[in-house]
Write a protein that holds these residues in place. Structure first.
Motif, PDB file in Angstrom:
ATOM      1  N   SER A 177       4.108  -0.621   4.643  1.00  0.00           N
ATOM      2  CA  SER A 177       4.580  -1.831   5.332  1.00  0.00           C
ATOM      3  C   SER A 177       3.854  -2.044   6.652  1.00  0.00           C
ATOM      4  N   VAL A 178       3.173  -1.000   7.170  1.00  0.00           N
ATOM      5  CA  VAL A 178       2.412  -1.134   8.413  1.00  0.00           C
ATOM      6  C   VAL A 178       0.940  -1.308   8.072  1.00  0.00           C
ATOM      7  N   ILE A 179       0.351  -2.369   8.592  1.00  0.00           N
ATOM      8  CA  ILE A 179      -1.080  -2.630   8.403  1.00  0.00           C
ATOM      9  C   ILE A 179      -1.770  -2.426   9.749  1.00  0.00           C
ATOM     10  N   MET A 180      -2.687  -1.487   9.803  1.00  0.00           N
ATOM     11  CA  MET A 180      -3.378  -1.173  11.052  1.00  0.00           C
ATOM     12  C   MET A 180      -4.426  -2.231  11.366  1.00  0.00           C
ATOM     13  N   ASN A 181      -5.038  -2.136  12.562  1.00  0.00           N
ATOM     14  CA  ASN A 181      -6.119  -3.065  12.876  1.00  0.00           C
ATOM     15  C   ASN A 181      -7.343  -2.744  12.022  1.00  0.00           C
ATOM     16  N   SER A 182      -8.355  -3.565  12.114  1.00  0.00           N
ATOM     17  CA  SER A 182      -9.449  -3.510  11.142  1.00  0.00           C
ATOM     18  C   SER A 182     -10.187  -2.172  11.136  1.00  0.00           C
ATOM     19  N   GLU A 183     -10.307  -1.493  12.309  1.00  0.00           N
ATOM     20  CA  GLU A 183     -11.025  -0.227  12.352  1.00  0.00           C
ATOM     21  C   GLU A 183     -10.288   0.881  11.606  1.00  0.00           C
ATOM     22  N   ASP A 184      -8.959   0.826  11.610  1.00  0.00           N
ATOM     23  CA  ASP A 184      -8.154   1.903  11.025  1.00  0.00           C
ATOM     24  C   ASP A 184      -7.508   1.522   9.693  1.00  0.00           C
ATOM     25  N   GLU A 185      -7.578   0.255   9.321  1.00  0.00           N
ATOM     26  CA  GLU A 185      -6.756  -0.251   8.218  1.00  0.00           C
ATOM     27  C   GLU A 185      -6.997   0.482   6.903  1.00  0.00           C
ATOM     28  N   GLU A 186      -8.264   0.652   6.517  1.00  0.00           N
ATOM     29  CA  GLU A 186      -8.543   1.206   5.194  1.00  0.00           C
ATOM     30  C   GLU A 186      -8.124   2.674   5.084  1.00  0.00           C
ATOM     31  N   PHE A 187      -8.498   3.473   6.075  1.00  0.00           N
ATOM     32  CA  PHE A 187      -8.126   4.883   6.028  1.00  0.00           C
ATOM     33  C   PHE A 187      -6.608   5.049   6.056  1.00  0.00           C
ATOM     34  N   PHE A 188      -5.948   4.258   6.889  1.00  0.00           N
ATOM     35  CA  PHE A 188      -4.490   4.371   6.967  1.00  0.00           C
ATOM     36  C   PHE A 188      -3.851   3.988   5.639  1.00  0.00           C
ATOM     37  N   ALA A 189      -4.381   2.944   5.011  1.00  0.00           N
ATOM     38  CA  ALA A 189      -3.851   2.527   3.713  1.00  0.00           C
ATOM     39  C   ALA A 189      -3.997   3.641   2.677  1.00  0.00           C
ATOM     40  N   ALA A 190      -5.097   4.404   2.768  1.00  0.00           N
ATOM     41  CA  ALA A 190      -5.296   5.517   1.836  1.00  0.00           C
ATOM     42  C   ALA A 190      -4.301   6.641   2.098  1.00  0.00           C
ATOM     43  N   LEU A 191      -4.082   6.950   3.375  1.00  0.00           N
ATOM     44  CA  LEU A 191      -3.179   8.049   3.718  1.00  0.00           C
ATOM     45  C   LEU A 191      -1.725   7.699   3.431  1.00  0.00           C
ATOM     46  N   ALA A 192      -1.335   6.463   3.711  1.00  0.00           N
ATOM     47  CA  ALA A 192       0.063   6.047   3.559  1.00  0.00           C
ATOM     48  C   ALA A 192       0.335   5.421   2.205  1.00  0.00           C
ATOM     49  N   ALA A 193      -0.576   5.567   1.269  1.00  0.00           N
ATOM     50  CA  ALA A 193      -0.438   4.914  -0.041  1.00  0.00           C
ATOM     51  C   ALA A 193       0.812   5.387  -0.770  1.00  0.00           C
ATOM     52  N   TYR A 194       1.393   4.484  -1.549  1.00  0.00           N
ATOM     53  CA  TYR A 194       2.552   4.791  -2.378  1.00  0.00           C
ATOM     54  C   TYR A 194       2.233   6.010  -3.238  1.00  0.00           C
ATOM     55  N   PRO A 195       3.037   7.067  -3.169  1.00  0.00           N
ATOM     56  CA  PRO A 195       2.666   8.335  -3.812  1.00  0.00           C
ATOM     57  C   PRO A 195       2.326   8.227  -5.294  1.00  0.00           C
ATOM     58  N   GLU A 196       3.010   7.355  -6.016  1.00  0.00           N
ATOM     59  CA  GLU A 196       2.818   7.338  -7.464  1.00  0.00           C
ATOM     60  C   GLU A 196       1.485   6.729  -7.882  1.00  0.00           C
ATOM     61  N   ASN A 197       0.816   5.986  -6.988  1.00  0.00           N
ATOM     62  CA  ASN A 197      -0.519   5.468  -7.344  1.00  0.00           C
ATOM     63  C   ASN A 197      -1.516   5.725  -6.213  1.00  0.00           C
ATOM     64  N   TRP A 198      -1.342   6.882  -5.538  1.00  0.00           N
ATOM     65  CA  TRP A 198      -2.202   7.198  -4.407  1.00  0.00           C
ATOM     66  C   TRP A 198      -3.668   7.237  -4.803  1.00  0.00           C
ATOM     67  N   HIS A 199      -3.965   7.762  -6.010  1.00  0.00           N
ATOM     68  CA  HIS A 199      -5.357   7.956  -6.420  1.00  0.00           C
ATOM     69  C   HIS A 199      -6.097   6.629  -6.536  1.00  0.00           C
ATOM     70  N   THR A 200      -5.402   5.589  -6.974  1.00  0.00           N
ATOM     71  CA  THR A 200      -6.040   4.273  -7.084  1.00  0.00           C
ATOM     72  C   THR A 200      -6.405   3.727  -5.707  1.00  0.00           C
ATOM     73  N   LYS A 201      -5.453   3.805  -4.770  1.00  0.00           N
ATOM     74  CA  LYS A 201      -5.695   3.275  -3.424  1.00  0.00           C
ATOM     75  C   LYS A 201      -6.795   4.073  -2.715  1.00  0.00           C
ATOM     76  N   VAL A 202      -6.736   5.397  -2.832  1.00  0.00           N
ATOM     77  CA  VAL A 202      -7.741   6.230  -2.152  1.00  0.00           C
ATOM     78  C   VAL A 202      -9.123   5.957  -2.719  1.00  0.00           C
ATOM     79  N   ARG A 203      -9.230   5.844  -4.043  1.00  0.00           N
ATOM     80  CA  ARG A 203     -10.530   5.567  -4.645  1.00  0.00           C
ATOM     81  C   ARG A 203     -11.069   4.226  -4.148  1.00  0.00           C
ATOM     82  N   ASP A 204     -10.227   3.205  -4.118  1.00  0.00           N
ATOM     83  CA  ASP A 204     -10.679   1.877  -3.667  1.00  0.00           C
ATOM     84  C   ASP A 204     -11.166   1.919  -2.221  1.00  0.00           C
ATOM     85  N   VAL A 205     -10.428   2.645  -1.386  1.00  0.00           N
ATOM     86  CA  VAL A 205     -10.810   2.723   0.030  1.00  0.00           C
ATOM     87  C   VAL A 205     -12.143   3.439   0.197  1.00  0.00           C
TER      88      VAL A 205
END
Length: 867
Positions: free
Chosen positions: A172-200
């Motif tokens: 639910s928290v979206i970081m600023n542009s410098e941190d957004e992608e890495f944060f999205a990977a770390l805070a990804a919904y556990p059940e589909n973390w691998h998809t989000k991390v791969r995309d990032v």
């Protein structure tokens, strides 16, 4: 109720006014809607965005440790958790200050609430709630496998509550542009973390530029390292290993599909802090399991559920909603809050102002340029601030020196005029985009010079000049560590690339840059040799770059004029760095080997000598050039085979020969002092090696330590005792006496250069003609052989040839010769318009004056008088 001090609610008075674009006065009370809320009430059904004007994730290890300890200790005090979760905030809880949110304005392209203050807590809580969800998910599966269905149902209910931390499957928290992608990977919904991390990670790979390499560590990491860091703590879908999946692993079915696991991507300081917070979130839950459970499933599940309930229901904040959709109002509140709380770094403030001013700009324009500027300098806020200070110094006429530029930095990067400043603010609506573009360009050239790469320069430069300029930058910027020259060099370097006359060929460009950087080195070395601090001459660079900016046309790129400007400004600010003053500074200096000054002076002298005299030599890499102490740094030695003489010279031979302690008649005070040191059997020149109990009754330990210091500082480390060796590793025989050392000096290819010239020429050398040595003509004839060997008597004569009298004699010649290469050398223009190679004559004909100063210096040192 406990509280956390970080980001606490500021105490505004009702009359505190904030600026508004609509030119109306608004009080804080009118602008804010404040409600006390539990954490779950704050995040439930909400999405949050950290605006671009906010700083990156910045909680360091100390901040996070305080945060985790507060949560842990407060949770432990609440045991057992009340069955009615609503009782948590009524009975006991944890107050965590205010969270300032703002409804998106009409100018915003987003629908999420802006986080004006509280981003560090919101982001850290997001990572913790993801970890809790992951644990509950894993425990739920464990309960199902063991047939404990009631426990499974309870865990499912807690997961439903934890879902409030996510928007769908995104955090639910979206970081600023410098941190957004890495944060999205770390805070990804556990059940589909691998998809989000791969995309990032795929997105990060696609954005990598050619300059990213392992040399940039720790500000880069490999794909494999990042995958390991993300996967290691996870509890859900742990059978998935992204390192074995495409597009990271090598595909055996594709000929041209290589593994990307060793590819580097940028890893800024804020990313490292997020990754640490992510790992620590899991670590906190593990600690609770270890300390509060016996390891059984039910106890681990209950503690995890209770802690989740504690975080969601027992943590209380003031939810402060800014209801006025006005960007200026939000920025003013943001600045007011941070002025009263933890101080922001100046770069954070400037970044907030820039991003606020550029709100709505196309991402392909200034906003992208600003992000590139931050990334180019590795996110290092101190380095970014220094770069901005040098930009202000180079472009703002009202500042006199770098210190002025630093004090005016925030006024320069502002949107309105300050009453106590003469600087015109540049972040106006009309100028902001152009300013960011110009700063971005400047940062490229600044970054080039800090790395001594010259890779950003698009004009052709003569290669020999390019290499020599790089060596100057390495000596001045890296070895000596001077920084004041950045007020001048990056700007001239940038403008040369952009504006140098079109008919300038690679030779013209090379000569121009060489002349400018040569003058910078002259100033830096003179200041480093002297007692002057860098601050004393920093204004000279600022005034010189301002004069450069005032010129136009071809006159702008007259190197002689720039060098004359710089020399004149330095003379005005530090007249003792010229003529007699510089002679005195050179002679009396006692810090030649405390830094890199001596090495840089001798390297420069060698480089200039080789350039001007066709002797068929060059230095490609100055890391091959070593400074040799003739009288060694550790002259007391019991090592055997230190001399060609068959007689044992004893441990103190170097000191006895150099200070002539065995001479009959009057001896100078330093010789008497050295003899006292020898009589006491002092084992070395290190103060700590003295045993006071072994000293004679009338000898004081402090007196011995003073003698040790005088030998090292006044003689061993003096410029007259130093020379250069190229491609010779002389460490093994550095303690040898002259019968072993002199053949090494004679074999060195660089003996003809001015630094070593005192020993050049055998029987015709200045060394051989000294009245203070007892070597005979036959001794020098033997030195001319490939492997000179002296009989014992001859070897002893050679061993005794380097004395303090000879050192000062050499020093006088050496200082005079070096000064010729520390003269400002603006190349004058001949009648036909071509540049001549006439050197400066500042010190020409002053050998007698140098002799006088060296004699006075010698008498002071051997007389043990204070400087």
């Amino acid at each position: 109720m406990d509280s956390v001090d970080n980001e606490d609610v500021p105490q505004f008075s009702e009359s505190h006014l904030l600026k508004n674009l609509d030119s109306e006065s608004v009080t804080v009370r009118e602008a804010l809607e404040v409600r006390e809320r539990s954490w779950v009430q704050v995040i439930d059904q909400s999405k949050f965005r950290i605006p671009e004007y906010q700083r990156n994730y910045s909680w360091d290890s100390s901040d996070r440790r305080d945060f985790w300890n507060t949560l842990k200790s407060s949770f432990n005090e609440l045991q057992p958790i009340p069955e009615d979760l609503g009782e948590m905030t009524d009975l006991a809880g944890l107050y965590m200050g205010g969270v300032y949110l703002a409804e998106p304005g009409t100018e915003s392209q987003y629908e999420e609430l802006d986080i004006v203050d509280g981003q560090q807590r919101l982001a850290t809580f997001q990572l913790l709630l993801k970890a809790l969800y992951d644990y509950c998910n894993s425990l739920e599966q464990e309960a199902q496998n063991e047939g404990k269905f009631e426990l499974q149902s309870d865990l499912t209910d807690i997961k439903t509550e934890l879902d409030s931390a996510f928007s769908g499957t995104d955090p639910s928290v979206i970081m600023n542009s410098e941190d957004e992608e890495f944060f999205a990977a770390l805070a990804a919904y556990p059940e589909n973390w691998h998809t989000k991390v791969r995309d990032v990670l795929v997105s990060k790979l696609e954005g990598v530029d050619d300059n990213v390499s392992g040399k940039m560590r720790p500000r880069v990491k490999t794909i494999e390292e990042l995958i390991d860091l993300i996967q290691a703590p996870l509890k859900t879908n742990t059978d998935i290993d992204l390192k074995e999946q495409q597009p990271f692993a090598e595909d055996p079915d594709e000929d041209d599909n290589e593994s990307h696991l060793d590819d580097y991507i940028r890893f800024e300081t804020s990313h490292e802090r997020m990754f640490n917070a992510y790992e620590e979130s899991y670590g906190l839950i593990d600690e609770l399991h270890d300390e509060l459970t016996n390891g059984e499933l039910e106890e681990r599940a209950n503690i995890t559920m209770n802690f989740s309930s504690f975080i969601l229901h027992a943590i209380v904040v003031d939810r402060c909603l800014i209801t006025r959709p006005n960007p200026d109002l939000r920025l003013d509140i943001f600045q007011s809050i941070n002025d009263k709380g933890r101080p922001l770094h100046n770069v954070d403030k400037i970044r907030a102002r820039i991003k606020h001013r550029l709100v709505g700009e196309d991402d392909s324009g200034p906003m992208d340029e600003w992000r590139d500027t931050l990334a180019r300098l590795g996110g290092d806020k101190d380095d970014i601030e220094n770069m901005l200070v040098y930009y202000v110094a180079a472009t703002e006429d009202s500042v006199d020196d770098v210190s002025d530029a630093r004090s005016e930095l925030m006024n320069f990067f502002d949107r309105s005029v300050s009453d106590d400043s003469n600087v015109t603010p540049r972040l106006t609506k009309e100028n902001a985009a152009d300013l960011v573009t110009d700063v971005s360009k400047f940062s490229k050239y600044y970054h080039n010079l800090t790395n001594a790469s010259l890779s950003n320069f698009s004009r052709e430069i003569d290669d020999s000049r390019r290499q020599e300029v790089k060596r100057i930058i390495d000596r001045v910027g890296h070895k000596i560590g001077a920084t004041q020259w950045y007020a001048l060099a990056p700007y001239i370097y940038m403008k040369t690339d952009e504006e140098a006359p079109a008919d300038y060929d690679e030779g013209d460009i090379g000569d121009f840059l060489y002349d400018v950087f040569d003058a910078i080195e002259v100033v830096t070395l003179r200041q480093s040799i002297s007692d002057r601090s860098g601050a004393a001459i920093e204004g000279a660079y600022v005034q010189t770059v301002q004069s450069f900016r005032s010129r136009s046309g071809d006159d702008k790129f007259d190197s002689a004029a720039i060098v004359d400007d710089l020399a004149g400004e330095v003379r005005d600010k530090a007249p003792d760095l010229f003529e007699d003053g510089m002679i005195y500074q050179m002679v009396k200096n006692r810090g030649w080997t405390t830094g890199s000054t001596a090495q840089c002076v001798l390297q420069r002298t060698t480089s200039r000598y080789l350039e001007e005299n066709d002797i068929g030599l060059s230095v490609q890499d100055y890391s091959d050039v070593e400074v040799e102490h003739i009288l060694p740094q550790s002259p007391i030695s019991n090592r055997s085979n230190r001399t060609q003489s068959g007689n044992d010279p004893g441990d103190y031979a170097w000191l006895e020969y150099f200070f002539r302690t065995a001479d009959n008649g009057d001896r100078p005070p330093i010789s008497e002092a050295v003899q006292q040191l020898i009589d006491e059997g002092v084992p070395s020149l290190k103060n700590g090696d003295i045993d006071p109990e072994e000293l004679s009754g009338d000898v004081d330990e402090d007196d011995i330590e003073q003698i040790q210091d005088e030998i090292s500082n006044r003689f061993i480390d003096d410029i007259g005792n130093l020379l250069l060796l190229v491609d010779f590793d002389n460490i093994d025989n550095s303690n040898d006496l002259m019968s072993k050392k002199l053949p090494v000096y004679a074999k060195d290819d660089y003996l003809p250069v001015v630094v070593n010239d005192y020993f050049n020429g055998g029987i015709d050398s200045e060394f051989a003609n000294s009245e203070h040595i007892s070597m005979e003509e036959s001794d020098f004839e033997e030195l001319g052989n490939d492997d000179p060997v002296w009989e014992s008597d001859a070897a002893e004569r050679v061993d005794k040839s380097w004395t303090y009298e000879v050192m000062f004699e050499r020093k006088s010649k050496l200082v005079y010769n070096i000064l010729q290469y520390l003269a400002f050398s603006p190349r004058s223009t001949d009648e036909d318009g071509s540049l001549s190679e006439v050197r400066g004559d500042e010190f020409e004909g002053l050998q007698d004056r140098v002799d006088e100063v060296v004699k006075s210096d010698r008498d002071r040192r051997i007389g043990r008088r204070a400087f």
